[in-house]
Design a protein around this motif. Structure first.
Motif, mmCIF file in Angstrom:
data_model
loop_
_atom_site.group_PDB
_atom_site.id
_atom_site.type_symbol
_atom_site.label_atom_id
_atom_site.label_comp_id
_atom_site.label_asym_id
_atom_site.label_seq_id
_atom_site.Cartn_x
_atom_site.Cartn_y
_atom_site.Cartn_z
ATOM 1 N N ASN A 59 0.851 -1.188 0.000
ATOM 2 C CA ASN A 59 0.000 0.000 0.000
ATOM 3 C C ASN A 59 0.884 1.234 0.000
ATOM 4 O O ASN A 59 1.861 1.318 0.745
ATOM 5 N N TYR A 60 0.559 2.190 -0.849
ATOM 6 C CA TYR A 60 1.308 3.446 -0.928
ATOM 7 C C TYR A 60 0.401 4.572 -0.454
ATOM 8 O O TYR A 60 -0.777 4.654 -0.845
ATOM 9 N N SER A 61 0.932 5.436 0.392
ATOM 10 C CA SER A 61 0.112 6.552 0.879
ATOM 11 C C SER A 61 0.950 7.799 1.032
ATOM 12 O O SER A 61 2.157 7.735 1.313
ATOM 13 N N GLU A 62 0.300 8.917 0.834
ATOM 14 C CA GLU A 62 0.911 10.218 1.056
ATOM 15 C C GLU A 62 0.067 10.970 2.066
ATOM 16 O O GLU A 62 -1.160 10.846 2.095
ATOM 17 N N SER A 63 0.718 11.745 2.897
ATOM 18 C CA SER A 63 -0.020 12.514 3.899
ATOM 19 C C SER A 63 0.751 13.779 4.236
ATOM 20 O O SER A 63 1.974 13.841 4.092
ATOM 21 N N HIS A 64 0.002 14.746 4.701
ATOM 22 C CA HIS A 64 0.620 16.010 5.132
ATOM 23 C C HIS A 64 1.055 15.881 6.573
ATOM 24 O O HIS A 64 0.284 15.450 7.434
ATOM 25 N N ASN A 65 2.296 16.203 6.871
ATOM 26 C CA ASN A 65 2.815 16.187 8.230
ATOM 27 C C ASN A 65 2.509 17.514 8.893
ATOM 28 O O ASN A 65 3.052 18.559 8.511
ATOM 29 N N GLU A 66 1.626 17.495 9.913
ATOM 30 C CA GLU A 66 1.224 18.729 10.568
ATOM 31 C C GLU A 66 2.379 19.400 11.285
ATOM 32 O O GLU A 66 2.409 20.615 11.433
ATOM 33 N N GLY A 67 3.324 18.586 11.746
ATOM 34 C CA GLY A 67 4.437 19.155 12.500
ATOM 35 C C GLY A 67 5.402 19.927 11.639
ATOM 36 O O GLY A 67 5.729 21.077 11.915
ATOM 37 N N SER A 68 5.877 19.296 10.557
ATOM 38 C CA SER A 68 6.906 19.926 9.744
ATOM 39 C C SER A 68 6.334 20.769 8.621
ATOM 40 O O SER A 68 7.034 21.606 8.054
ATOM 41 N N GLY A 69 5.079 20.546 8.282
ATOM 42 C CA GLY A 69 4.478 21.285 7.178
ATOM 43 C C GLY A 69 4.766 20.662 5.823
ATOM 44 O O GLY A 69 4.316 21.171 4.799
ATOM 45 N N GLY A 70 5.507 19.556 5.787
ATOM 46 C CA GLY A 70 5.837 18.897 4.527
ATOM 47 C C GLY A 70 4.922 17.720 4.240
ATOM 48 O O GLY A 70 3.987 17.422 4.983
ATOM 49 N N THR A 71 5.207 17.044 3.115
ATOM 50 C CA THR A 71 4.422 15.881 2.718
ATOM 51 C C THR A 71 5.243 14.616 2.900
ATOM 52 O O THR A 71 6.419 14.570 2.548
ATOM 53 N N GLU A 72 4.637 13.598 3.472
ATOM 54 C CA GLU A 72 5.298 12.317 3.660
ATOM 55 C C GLU A 72 4.683 11.282 2.732
ATOM 56 O O GLU A 72 3.485 11.325 2.446
ATOM 57 N N ALA A 73 5.505 10.353 2.285
ATOM 58 C CA ALA A 73 5.034 9.270 1.431
ATOM 59 C C ALA A 73 5.663 7.968 1.911
ATOM 60 O O ALA A 73 6.865 7.930 2.197
ATOM 61 N N TYR A 74 4.864 6.916 2.005
ATOM 62 C CA TYR A 74 5.376 5.640 2.500
ATOM 63 C C TYR A 74 4.769 4.466 1.731
ATOM 64 O O TYR A 74 3.593 4.503 1.323
ATOM 65 N N TRP A 75 5.606 3.465 1.547
ATOM 66 C CA TRP A 75 5.160 2.153 1.109
ATOM 67 C C TRP A 75 5.006 1.273 2.353
ATOM 68 O O TRP A 75 5.894 1.234 3.215
ATOM 69 N N TYR A 76 3.866 0.575 2.449
ATOM 70 C CA TYR A 76 3.639 -0.378 3.521
ATOM 71 C C TYR A 76 3.544 -1.761 2.891
ATOM 72 O O TYR A 76 2.675 -2.014 2.041
ATOM 73 N N LEU A 77 4.454 -2.650 3.281
ATOM 74 C CA LEU A 77 4.600 -3.953 2.625
ATOM 75 C C LEU A 77 4.425 -5.078 3.631
ATOM 76 O O LEU A 77 4.834 -4.969 4.792
ATOM 77 N N ASN A 78 3.828 -6.179 3.164
ATOM 78 C CA ASN A 78 3.624 -7.352 4.008
ATOM 79 C C ASN A 78 4.007 -8.613 3.255
ATOM 80 O O ASN A 78 3.665 -8.781 2.069
ATOM 81 N N TRP A 79 4.731 -9.489 3.945
ATOM 82 C CA TRP A 79 5.124 -10.780 3.379
ATOM 83 C C TRP A 79 4.535 -11.905 4.222
ATOM 84 O O TRP A 79 4.401 -11.787 5.450
ATOM 85 N N SER A 80 4.188 -13.001 3.581
ATOM 86 C CA SER A 80 3.812 -14.221 4.282
ATOM 87 C C SER A 80 4.962 -15.210 4.168
ATOM 88 O O SER A 80 5.682 -15.239 3.164
ATOM 89 N N ILE A 81 5.154 -16.001 5.210
ATOM 90 C CA ILE A 81 6.216 -17.010 5.226
ATOM 91 C C ILE A 81 5.567 -18.369 5.426
ATOM 92 O O ILE A 81 4.810 -18.568 6.383
ATOM 93 N N LYS A 82 5.829 -19.275 4.502
ATOM 94 C CA LYS A 82 5.246 -20.606 4.576
ATOM 95 C C LYS A 82 6.337 -21.666 4.605
ATOM 96 O O LYS A 82 7.419 -21.481 4.056
ATOM 97 N N LYS A 83 6.015 -22.766 5.267
ATOM 98 C CA LYS A 83 6.932 -23.898 5.323
ATOM 99 C C LYS A 83 6.119 -25.167 5.158
ATOM 100 O O LYS A 83 5.155 -25.390 5.894
#
Length: 794
Positions: A349-373
């Motif tokens: 999931n990719y998201s962008e948001s405004h940082n209220e503290g710094s006044g800038g914009t943040e962008a992050y990738w949120y990734l999830n992996w499954s591990i099977k055996k």
């Protein structure tokens, strides 16, 4: 349940506590004769149904039966007959030198099947002493009264009379605590509850962890009572102790202010870090002046911050901002941390948001992996990656089937520390010269056993020019068996800091300032020590070992002792403050605005006909003071009037005035009230509440206010403005009615006695003084309470 089993369980629970006060009331729940633990460590036997009818088998050693406890409760608290006993519990409060049996009784009032009130009472099951009660009534028809019918002084007398009735034997052993529960600002609502505390006196010295506390409402009713007292504590009598002057000198010599960057939560405009000197309250032995540990659980989270950063200079450059794809983000995680070959990316999931503290914009990738055996779920991993730079911000991996350690030996704390430092060097190479390793106390890991996979937890402090950045955090967890990083989290804000360290006030001056904020108090405090197999163990380690079943509670020796200390106690002020390390000024911790410990007092209103009302406005900073004068006869400005109104409607509080999440990004609604104006938040709030409108786009905050305008504003605040505009509903017989623009509004404020006439005239064009405005809003508060409508009962 047998008595010895109950005692054993009580001892096990008690050992996990510091014995400074009785536990809070715990309410009965669920199963008949069920055993559970209370909020602060007491053993509870909850009784319902058959158990309530015949509890004698469970409570064989109680001197006071349930029926006797109910009778005592109704006597002490005067519980009305319509309140019926809904539930009961029998508990054991663990004390410093024993235990105490307690009945907890829950009385409920119902009307038409609806729960409309409850009273909970705790009775000492051995002596019949009232230990606690609190009450609740669902009474929507109750109306607040302003000013208060019962002020704090009168509430204190009511409290003392009640103590004399229910705990008369202790009345000579208590001392009123004038600082506790005081509402420094005058209340702006009649719905006030006075919180009063009377500390226990031991050898004429207050023991502040034992006390009698009461809550008295503004009608004079006692709504809560708490008797927190432990008669089993043994207090040493210290014949020779430091004088207060000597203690102050010791405390001053011991005090060590800490430099840190804070981030005020709410400011107007862009938020900026604040460089401050902080000083934590400390305590010293009253006889020797020896510094006492502030935390008796220091071994669990204790440790030391290294004096030097991870490296003298940065070992790499900060990645440049750009656009990071999902694949690049996933590859960054695989490069940074150990992911099993069978790990499969199953969501992103990719998201962008405004940082209220710094006044800038943040962008992050949120990734999830499954591990099977072998085709079965064996664990998973998750990570977040900066969507602009590709830097990994967090990583977490868990494995259900972690293979057991075969070597029979976990890695040492030193080895794990090296791995944690290496991980930070790899992930944050541009910051290593500002990161300081926090090495945990080895005692908390001395029980690491071979063959058992556990984790070492490490953290790093971010410092800029030697000042700890309080809002940044870096944490790393290392698996003790494999040495892998299993958890990594690094929040580093992107604020800009000065290239060179700013010039600061001296540490001596910082200490001097903080010692005007603190006062020195002589008191007792309890210290609990645990020993197992003849060796002392810290309380948190003890809790973990008992919870895991590694040791039996009965095998642990517990000693609770009282010690006499001098300690620093914060002075009573109406706001949290910090000391500006650059200017030496006190600032409001929440807003960052300059403030004072001693509030300014107006010297020009003594004996003024509006003295009380002016003092109220000054207390809430609705009116400013210049050169110790509030200038009561000057004309009030539009900005001041709006501030008065908004504060009055919000019970004097400034938080929550605007519904917008980010005030720093708000566009000013008026061209003459910018975001950096001291009136901005009040004017925008008034606009949002429909108390004013935009009009031509100018507010004119320094303009004067006529009586006609003030009348409309007050009626809007009361919620009657639309009604006031209907012709002939509110008729006025003022001599100058023809000159009044807002006739209905004028009739309402005069009818409610918020504003008055002068020789039969309303004088609509007359400009309002600061004193007149203060009186009008004081009367507005009274009228608002009187006009609160109670629902019709059908």
């Amino acid at each position: 349940m047998k008595k010895n089993n109950r005692t054993k369980l009580a001892v096990m629970l008690s050992a996990a506590m510091l014995m400074s006060a009785l536990p809070a009331a715990a309410f009965a729940e669920s199963a008949n004769k069920s055993i559970r633990t209370g909020d602060a460590g007491q053993t509870l036997f909850s009784l319902e149904g058959d158990a309530m009818a015949d509890p004698s088998g469970v409570m064989a050693d109680a001197d006071v039966t349930k029926e006797q406890a109910e009778a005592l409760a109704r006597k002490y608290v005067s519980i009305p007959k319509e309140f019926t006993l809904q539930g009961a519990n029998f508990s054991m409060d663990v004390l410093a030198g024993g235990k105490r049996n307690v009945w907890g009784l829950d009385f409920v009032k119902k009307a038409n099947g609806k729960h409309v009130g409850s009273i909970y009472v705790r009775i000492h099951a051995d002596s019949g002493q009232l230990l606690e009660f609190n009450s609740y009534m669902d009474n929507p028809s109750a109306k607040p009264a302003y000013p208060l019918k019962v002020e704090r002084e009168a509430a204190g007398q009511i409290a003392l009379d009640f103590i004399g009735t229910v705990a008369g034997g202790y009345k000579n052993q208590i001392q009123y605590n004038p600082d506790y529960g005081v509402q420094l600002l005058p209340p702006l609502t009649g719905e006030v509850r006075h919180l009063l505390r009377y500390d226990r006196l031991v050898h004429e010295i207050p023991y502040v962890d034992n006390f009698i506390e009461l809550e008295v409402d503004s009608e004079g009713h006692i709504t809560r009572y708490s008797f927190r007292w432990d008669d089993t504590v043994k207090f040493p009598k210290v014949d020779s102790k430091l004088t207060p002057e000597q203690a102050n000198e010791k405390l001053r010599a011991t005090a060590s202010p800490e430099l840190s960057y804070l981030l005020p939560y709410k400011t107007q405009g862009k938020r900026e870090p604040l460089l401050s000197y902080g000083l934590q309250p400390i305590a010293i032995d009253a006889a020797t002046g020896e510094v006492k540990d502030q935390s008796k659980e220091s071994y669990f989270r204790g440790g030391t911050v290294s004096e030097k950063p991870v490296t003298d200079k940065p070992i790499g450059e900060e990645p440049k901002a750009g656009k990071v794809t999902e694949k690049q983000a996933a590859d960054a995680v695989k490069t940074a941390f150990k992911l099993p070959a069978e790990a499969e990316l199953n969501s992103s999931n990719y998201s962008e948001s405004h940082n209220e503290g710094s006044g800038g914009t943040e962008a992050y990738w949120y990734l999830n992996w499954s591990i099977k055996k072998d085709g079965k779920d064996a664990g998973g991993a998750s990570a977040s990656v900066d969507g602009r730079t590709g830097a990994v911000r967090s990583f977490y991996i868990y494995n259900y089937n972690n293979p057991p350690q075969t070597s029979g030996q976990n890695m040492t704390l030193e080895q794990a520390s090296t791995l944690a430092v290496d991980a930070v060097k790899k992930q944050l190479p541009w910051l290593t010269h500002e990161l300081y390793f926090f090495k945990p106390d080895p005692k908390q890991y001395e029980d690491m056993n071979g063959g058992e996979s556990r984790q070492y937890y490490f953290s790093f402090v971010h410092k800029v020019h030697g000042a700890a950045v309080q809002y940044d955090s870096i944490n790393v967890s290392i698996d003790s068996s494999t040495g892998d990083v299993v958890n990594y989290d690094a929040y580093i804000s992107d604020f800009a800091y000065p290239e060179k360290a700013p010039k600061l006030i001296s540490k001596d001056k910082a200490v001097d300032s903080w010692l005007t904020y603190y006062r020195t108090q002589l008191t007792y405090r309890l210290v609990q020590q645990f020993s197992w197999n003849g060796q002392p163990i810290p309380i948190e380690k003890y809790k973990l070992m008992v919870a895991s079943g590694e040791i039996e509670a009965d095998n642990v020796k517990t000693i609770t002792e009282a010690e006499l200390v001098y300690r620093l106690v914060p002075r009573l002020i109406d706001e949290s403050v910090v000391l500006d390390a650059v200017t030496g000024e006190w600032r409001n911790e929440r807003t960052g605005e300059v403030t004072q410990l001693e509030k300014p007092k107006a010297m020009d209103i003594e004996g003024h006909w509006a003295q009380r009302q002016l003092e109220l406005m000054v207390a809430y900073k609705a009116l400013d003071i210049k050169d110790d004068k509030v200038r009561p006869n000057e004309k009030v400005t539009r900005g001041e009037l709006i501030k008065m109104l908004v504060l009055a409607r919000n019970s004097g509080q400034t938080y929550g005035l605007l519904s917008m999440a980010d005030q720093s990004q708000m566009k000013a609604s008026f061209n003459d009230v910018s975001a950096d104006s001291s009136y901005f938040v009040y004017v925008e709030s008034a606009l949002e509440q429909n108390l004013i409108d935009v009009g031509d786009g100018s507010f004119n905050p320094e303009g004067k206010v006529s009586r006609d305008e003030m009348a409309e504003l007050i009626v809007r605040a009361l919620g009657y403005n639309a009604l006031a505009n209907y012709d002939d509903i509110f008729k006025s017989s003022f001599d100058d009615s023809a000159q009044i623009t807002n006739k209905g509004q004028a009739a309402i404020v005069v009818g409610l006695k918020i504003m008055t006439l002068s020789n039969g005239k309303f004088l609509p064009a007359k400009e309002v003084t600061r004193a007149e405005a203060s009186v009008a809003f004081f009367r507005y508060l009274q009228s608002r309470a009187e006009l609160q409508e109670a629902p019709i009962r059908m």
